[in-house]
Design a protein around this motif. Structure first.
Motif, PDB file in Angstrom:
ATOM      1  N   GLN A 129       0.801  -1.224   0.000  1.00  0.00           N
ATOM      2  CA  GLN A 129       0.000   0.000   0.000  1.00  0.00           C
ATOM      3  C   GLN A 129       0.834   1.275   0.000  1.00  0.00           C
ATOM      4  O   GLN A 129       0.400   2.318   0.492  1.00  0.00           O
ATOM      5  CB  GLN A 129      -0.994  -0.008   1.160  1.00  0.00           C
ATOM      6  CG  GLN A 129      -1.947  -1.166   1.080  1.00  0.00           C
ATOM      7  CD  GLN A 129      -3.015  -1.130   2.136  1.00  0.00           C
ATOM      8  OE1 GLN A 129      -2.892  -0.485   3.171  1.00  0.00           O
ATOM      9  NE2 GLN A 129      -4.105  -1.835   1.872  1.00  0.00           N
ATOM     10  N   ARG A 130       2.019   1.198  -0.585  1.00  0.00           N
ATOM     11  CA  ARG A 130       2.904   2.345  -0.746  1.00  0.00           C
ATOM     12  C   ARG A 130       3.739   2.117  -2.004  1.00  0.00           C
ATOM     13  O   ARG A 130       4.078   0.975  -2.331  1.00  0.00           O
ATOM     14  CB  ARG A 130       3.866   2.516   0.439  1.00  0.00           C
ATOM     15  CG  ARG A 130       3.232   2.848   1.774  1.00  0.00           C
ATOM     16  CD  ARG A 130       2.565   4.213   1.771  1.00  0.00           C
ATOM     17  NE  ARG A 130       2.045   4.606   3.070  1.00  0.00           N
ATOM     18  CZ  ARG A 130       0.881   4.226   3.576  1.00  0.00           C
ATOM     19  NH1 ARG A 130       0.112   3.390   2.938  1.00  0.00           N
ATOM     20  NH2 ARG A 130       0.485   4.682   4.745  1.00  0.00           N
ATOM     21  N   PRO A 131       4.134   3.183  -2.683  1.00  0.00           N
ATOM     22  CA  PRO A 131       5.051   3.041  -3.822  1.00  0.00           C
ATOM     23  C   PRO A 131       6.365   2.396  -3.365  1.00  0.00           C
ATOM     24  O   PRO A 131       6.818   2.617  -2.240  1.00  0.00           O
ATOM     25  CB  PRO A 131       5.280   4.482  -4.277  1.00  0.00           C
ATOM     26  CG  PRO A 131       4.086   5.236  -3.786  1.00  0.00           C
ATOM     27  CD  PRO A 131       3.726   4.582  -2.479  1.00  0.00           C
ATOM     28  N   GLY A 132       6.963   1.623  -4.234  1.00  0.00           N
ATOM     29  CA  GLY A 132       8.209   0.932  -3.914  1.00  0.00           C
ATOM     30  C   GLY A 132       9.298   1.850  -3.420  1.00  0.00           C
ATOM     31  O   GLY A 132      10.063   1.496  -2.514  1.00  0.00           O
ATOM     32  N   ARG A 133       9.375   3.026  -3.981  1.00  0.00           N
ATOM     33  CA  ARG A 133      10.411   3.987  -3.570  1.00  0.00           C
ATOM     34  C   ARG A 133      10.273   4.358  -2.090  1.00  0.00           C
ATOM     35  O   ARG A 133      11.261   4.570  -1.402  1.00  0.00           O
ATOM     36  CB  ARG A 133      10.314   5.235  -4.448  1.00  0.00           C
ATOM     37  CG  ARG A 133      11.416   6.235  -4.212  1.00  0.00           C
ATOM     38  CD  ARG A 133      11.253   7.412  -5.132  1.00  0.00           C
ATOM     39  NE  ARG A 133      12.156   7.252  -6.256  1.00  0.00           N
ATOM     40  CZ  ARG A 133      12.300   8.140  -7.220  1.00  0.00           C
ATOM     41  NH1 ARG A 133      11.587   9.243  -7.214  1.00  0.00           N
ATOM     42  NH2 ARG A 133      13.143   7.938  -8.193  1.00  0.00           N
ATOM     43  N   MET A 134       9.040   4.405  -1.582  1.00  0.00           N
ATOM     44  CA  MET A 134       8.820   4.726  -0.172  1.00  0.00           C
ATOM     45  C   MET A 134       9.277   3.602   0.750  1.00  0.00           C
ATOM     46  O   MET A 134       9.507   3.822   1.936  1.00  0.00           O
ATOM     47  CB  MET A 134       7.333   4.990   0.103  1.00  0.00           C
ATOM     48  CG  MET A 134       6.852   6.346  -0.321  1.00  0.00           C
ATOM     49  SD  MET A 134       5.145   6.637   0.214  1.00  0.00           S
ATOM     50  CE  MET A 134       5.414   7.067   1.935  1.00  0.00           C
ATOM     51  N   LEU A 135       9.394   2.397   0.223  1.00  0.00           N
ATOM     52  CA  LEU A 135       9.751   1.231   1.034  1.00  0.00           C
ATOM     53  C   LEU A 135      11.252   1.008   1.133  1.00  0.00           C
ATOM     54  O   LEU A 135      11.704   0.198   1.937  1.00  0.00           O
ATOM     55  CB  LEU A 135       9.104  -0.021   0.434  1.00  0.00           C
ATOM     56  CG  LEU A 135       7.592   0.008   0.238  1.00  0.00           C
ATOM     57  CD1 LEU A 135       7.138  -1.236  -0.507  1.00  0.00           C
ATOM     58  CD2 LEU A 135       6.892   0.140   1.570  1.00  0.00           C
ATOM     59  N   LYS A 136      12.036   1.718   0.329  1.00  0.00           N
ATOM     60  CA  LYS A 136      13.472   1.453   0.242  1.00  0.00           C
ATOM     61  C   LYS A 136      14.211   1.604   1.571  1.00  0.00           C
ATOM     62  O   LYS A 136      15.001   0.738   1.942  1.00  0.00           O
ATOM     63  CB  LYS A 136      14.116   2.331  -0.826  1.00  0.00           C
ATOM     64  CG  LYS A 136      13.769   1.873  -2.238  1.00  0.00           C
ATOM     65  CD  LYS A 136      14.336   2.785  -3.275  1.00  0.00           C
ATOM     66  CE  LYS A 136      15.800   2.457  -3.459  1.00  0.00           C
ATOM     67  NZ  LYS A 136      16.363   3.103  -4.640  1.00  0.00           N
ATOM     68  N   LYS A 137      13.952   2.673   2.292  1.00  0.00           N
ATOM     69  CA  LYS A 137      14.662   2.885   3.561  1.00  0.00           C
ATOM     70  C   LYS A 137      14.262   1.836   4.594  1.00  0.00           C
ATOM     71  O   LYS A 137      15.084   1.380   5.387  1.00  0.00           O
ATOM     72  CB  LYS A 137      14.435   4.290   4.095  1.00  0.00           C
ATOM     73  CG  LYS A 137      15.201   5.326   3.300  1.00  0.00           C
ATOM     74  CD  LYS A 137      15.105   6.693   3.910  1.00  0.00           C
ATOM     75  CE  LYS A 137      15.887   7.670   3.053  1.00  0.00           C
ATOM     76  NZ  LYS A 137      15.831   9.021   3.549  1.00  0.00           N
ATOM     77  N   TRP A 138      12.996   1.455   4.576  1.00  0.00           N
ATOM     78  CA  TRP A 138      12.532   0.399   5.474  1.00  0.00           C
ATOM     79  C   TRP A 138      13.266  -0.899   5.144  1.00  0.00           C
ATOM     80  O   TRP A 138      13.766  -1.588   6.028  1.00  0.00           O
ATOM     81  CB  TRP A 138      11.027   0.253   5.358  1.00  0.00           C
ATOM     82  CG  TRP A 138      10.396  -0.757   6.284  1.00  0.00           C
ATOM     83  CD1 TRP A 138      10.966  -1.340   7.390  1.00  0.00           C
ATOM     84  CD2 TRP A 138       9.084  -1.282   6.185  1.00  0.00           C
ATOM     85  NE1 TRP A 138      10.066  -2.204   7.979  1.00  0.00           N
ATOM     86  CE2 TRP A 138       8.897  -2.181   7.255  1.00  0.00           C
ATOM     87  CE3 TRP A 138       8.036  -1.075   5.298  1.00  0.00           C
ATOM     88  CZ2 TRP A 138       7.712  -2.885   7.457  1.00  0.00           C
ATOM     89  CZ3 TRP A 138       6.853  -1.778   5.514  1.00  0.00           C
ATOM     90  CH2 TRP A 138       6.700  -2.664   6.577  1.00  0.00           C
ATOM     91  N   GLN A 139      13.343  -1.220   3.863  1.00  0.00           N
ATOM     92  CA  GLN A 139      14.035  -2.434   3.440  1.00  0.00           C
ATOM     93  C   GLN A 139      15.512  -2.390   3.838  1.00  0.00           C
ATOM     94  O   GLN A 139      16.068  -3.381   4.294  1.00  0.00           O
ATOM     95  CB  GLN A 139      13.905  -2.638   1.933  1.00  0.00           C
ATOM     96  CG  GLN A 139      14.589  -3.905   1.457  1.00  0.00           C
ATOM     97  CD  GLN A 139      14.534  -4.063  -0.036  1.00  0.00           C
ATOM     98  OE1 GLN A 139      14.600  -3.080  -0.779  1.00  0.00           O
ATOM     99  NE2 GLN A 139      14.418  -5.279  -0.502  1.00  0.00           N
ATOM    100  N   GLU A 140      16.137  -1.244   3.664  1.00  0.00           N
ATOM    101  CA  GLU A 140      17.553  -1.100   4.018  1.00  0.00           C
ATOM    102  C   GLU A 140      17.768  -1.251   5.520  1.00  0.00           C
ATOM    103  O   GLU A 140      18.773  -1.803   5.954  1.00  0.00           O
ATOM    104  CB  GLU A 140      18.082   0.247   3.537  1.00  0.00           C
ATOM    105  CG  GLU A 140      18.192   0.338   2.028  1.00  0.00           C
ATOM    106  CD  GLU A 140      18.380   1.756   1.511  1.00  0.00           C
ATOM    107  OE1 GLU A 140      18.477   2.711   2.327  1.00  0.00           O
ATOM    108  OE2 GLU A 140      18.396   1.924   0.280  1.00  0.00           O
ATOM    109  N   SER A 141      16.810  -0.773   6.325  1.00  0.00           N
ATOM    110  CA  SER A 141      16.972  -0.842   7.777  1.00  0.00           C
ATOM    111  C   SER A 141      16.594  -2.209   8.344  1.00  0.00           C
ATOM    112  O   SER A 141      17.053  -2.558   9.433  1.00  0.00           O
ATOM    113  CB  SER A 141      16.154   0.251   8.463  1.00  0.00           C
ATOM    114  OG  SER A 141      14.769  -0.016   8.354  1.00  0.00           O
TER     115      SER A 141
END
Length: 159
Positions: A66-78
């Protein structure tokens, strides 16, 4: 409750292919419904063979997260272990890809699906996705994760 029709998906795909052609790219475009199920996928002549699968995974991610992939990048990195495990869940149909070219389709405040573009550079895929959704009247603003209320400023750009 709104739903993403086949006609709407085909309109998005047609506009994305025209936009990609304008920048000299052969891309694949996937549109899924809010549950991540494919509505339509189309690979342009000349697009690399794996691009339809990549586009589907991008669209799936944008819809189910429920968010664009770009918004998820920092979450994925952390939290890389958490993110790698998402794709292993029994209900996961496709890999979760926190990347550009993965846009949540939102209309009248409601998430109705996901759009995935694959075949250009990350920035090109993202620009095509944003330009198409904006031109067709879809919303591009999303609240930051865990925050109720109005969308974060530049939410589609950074999280």
């Amino acid at each position: 409750m709104s739903s993403l029709t086949l006609d709407a998906a085909e309109e998005i795909i047609d506009a994305a292919h025209k936009c990609a052609q304008a920048v000299g790219k052969a891309v694949s475009v996937a549109v899924v419904d809010a549950g991540g199920f494919p509505v339509a996928v189309l690979r342009a002549d000349g697009a690399r063979p794996l691009t339809p699968d990549i586009a589907r995974a991008k669209a799936y991610t944008a819809a189910i997260m429920q968010r664009p992939g770009r918004m998820l990048k920092k979450w994925q990195e952390s939290q890389p272990v958490f993110f790698s495990q998402l794709s292993q869940l029994p209900g996961a149909a496709l890999p979760v890809m926190a990347t550009e070219g993965s846009m949540t389709i939102k209309k009248d405040g409601e998430i109705i699906g996901g759009l995935g573009i694959a075949g250009g550079t990350a920035d090109e895929d993202q620009q095509i996705a944003e330009d198409v959704l904006q031109a067709l009247g879809y919303e591009l603003e999303f609240a930051a994760w865990g925050v109720a209320g109005k969308p974060a400023e530049n939410a589609g750009k950074e999280a």
